[in-house]
Design an enzyme around this catalytic site. Sequence first.
Site, PDB file in Angstrom:
ATOM      1  N   LYS A  77     -46.765 -26.083  31.521  1.00 22.73           N
ATOM      2  CA  LYS A  77     -48.951 -25.774  31.600  1.00 22.73           C
ATOM      3  C   LYS A  77     -48.960 -25.225  32.757  1.00 22.73           C
ATOM      4  CE  LYS A  77     -51.529 -29.745  31.919  1.00 22.73           C
ATOM      5  NZ  LYS A  77     -52.287 -31.989  32.029  1.00 22.73           N
ATOM      6  N   SER A 153     -55.566 -33.677  29.935  1.00 22.72           N
ATOM      7  CA  SER A 153     -55.810 -31.742  30.664  1.00 22.72           C
ATOM      8  C   SER A 153     -54.539 -31.110  30.134  1.00 22.72           C
ATOM      9  CB  SER A 153     -55.245 -32.191  32.386  1.00 22.72           C
ATOM     10  OG  SER A 153     -54.323 -32.885  32.551  1.00 22.72           O
ATOM     11  N   SER A 177     -53.278 -37.273  30.528  1.00 21.89           N
ATOM     12  CA  SER A 177     -52.923 -35.943  30.074  1.00 21.89           C
ATOM     13  C   SER A 177     -51.903 -35.328  29.144  1.00 21.89           C
ATOM     14  CB  SER A 177     -53.083 -35.315  31.364  1.00 21.89           C
ATOM     15  OG  SER A 177     -54.442 -35.722  32.030  1.00 21.89           O
TER      16      SER A 177
END
Length: 475
Positions: A77, A153, A177
């Site tokens: 990520k 996210s 997330s």
Amino acid sequence: MSRLADDFGQYDGLGLAELIRKKEVSPDEVLAATLERIDTRNPAVNAVVMRMDEQARGAIRAGLPDGPFKGVPYLLKDLGVLYTGTITSFGSRLYANYTADHDSEIVARLKRAGLVIAGKTNTPEMGIAPSTEPRLFGPTRNPWKLTHSAGGSSGGAAAAVAAGMLPMAHATDGGGSIRIPASACGLFGLKPTRARNPAGPDAGEGWSGASIGHAVTWSVRDSAALLDATAGPDVGDPYWAPPMARPFLQEVGRDPGRLRIALTVTPWIEGPVDPECAEAARAAARLCASLGHHIEEARPQIDEAAWLQATLTIVTASLTFALETRAAALGRVLKEDDVERITWQRVQLGRSLSAADYARAIHTVHRTGRVVARFLETYDVLLTPTMAKPPYPLGVLDLSTTDPAAFAAARSASVGFTALFNSSGHPAMSVPLGMSQSGLPLGVQFAARFGDEATLFRLGAQLEAAQPWKDRRPV
């Protein structure tokens, strides 16, 4: 075209590792198949925002460690973790040239597990939205319905896995997330116990203990094996999670016993719950009952208004500190046009807070965590919908929105069930057991006692066997 291209999608990460171990395929072939899939599938969903093809090939040429995932491709990520020589942008123009001179500890552990890191995935600015629509890279689209959000996210990670680019990807979770994108994209997503994985060497914790990194995966066993590879304290960590009784992979397939499961479809942030989301949780409860577990409706009773204010204080204070620190490193003061509209509103709030406000927030969060912990002395697991609404159309949760009221309502519906367990530190997983009538996945959340990922992996594997999702993929 790689000879793996046609049947690549049938293997999870451990399955690919087994093929490599048996020398049926090479790491180069697996990487080639992954890169082919990124080439062909990423343009539609915008999940991968940085290619690391040469770093991946170089890692293979240099010789991979003999770990459990030797030769298996992986994506990081683009937030919260560093890889030497590459940019970590945090989804923000302010960090667009932020190049790391070292690896984060969790990245070092992923490398030691034999993983071949091949790129980075999209994230909203600073990870503060439950949808992935940054101005820097543009929105990530849900592979199940391209007009809709993949969650956030860790939306880029989830979209990459759901689109079949690879079987698992790194993700982080500060308010849901990991679990929200897993729910939106039909994947398994487990948020570990607070401090199970390291945040160092650049931080001791994220968002005052709310945030932690792990992964989104197709299979339960991949999640367990990844956590085995990364779990444990780092030198200098301020605190750490209770040690596990045995490797988490050994929990997969182990009988969970007859669990006492509490069910609630009422979120801890007030707002309506879509009937399909509530029914997904109730259907999961019926499935659990059919597997021999005891179900009853119950929920921890917290001071919801005080807790919500506390979490807002902690996140905005942490956000403001991070952005002002970055601006200072660039030799200037943080300005409104450095960040997106909602981000700037949070910064303004953060600048208005006092030291006493922050101390009060920490006290409230700790008090709330004790309520959840006491509740879970009576129950083994707490079952809820993962989200109060199915995935939203793109635009609603855009941090550059001109409709902050709609953003706030959608944010509450996204995190109303998940964020409590970031505050309390308890492990929680989203399991892909439901589908909406519109064809979008609906996850169901299970939370367990502090340090007890073992129960979640046992239950998750039992549910995976009873109602498999491996072959339920977007067209």
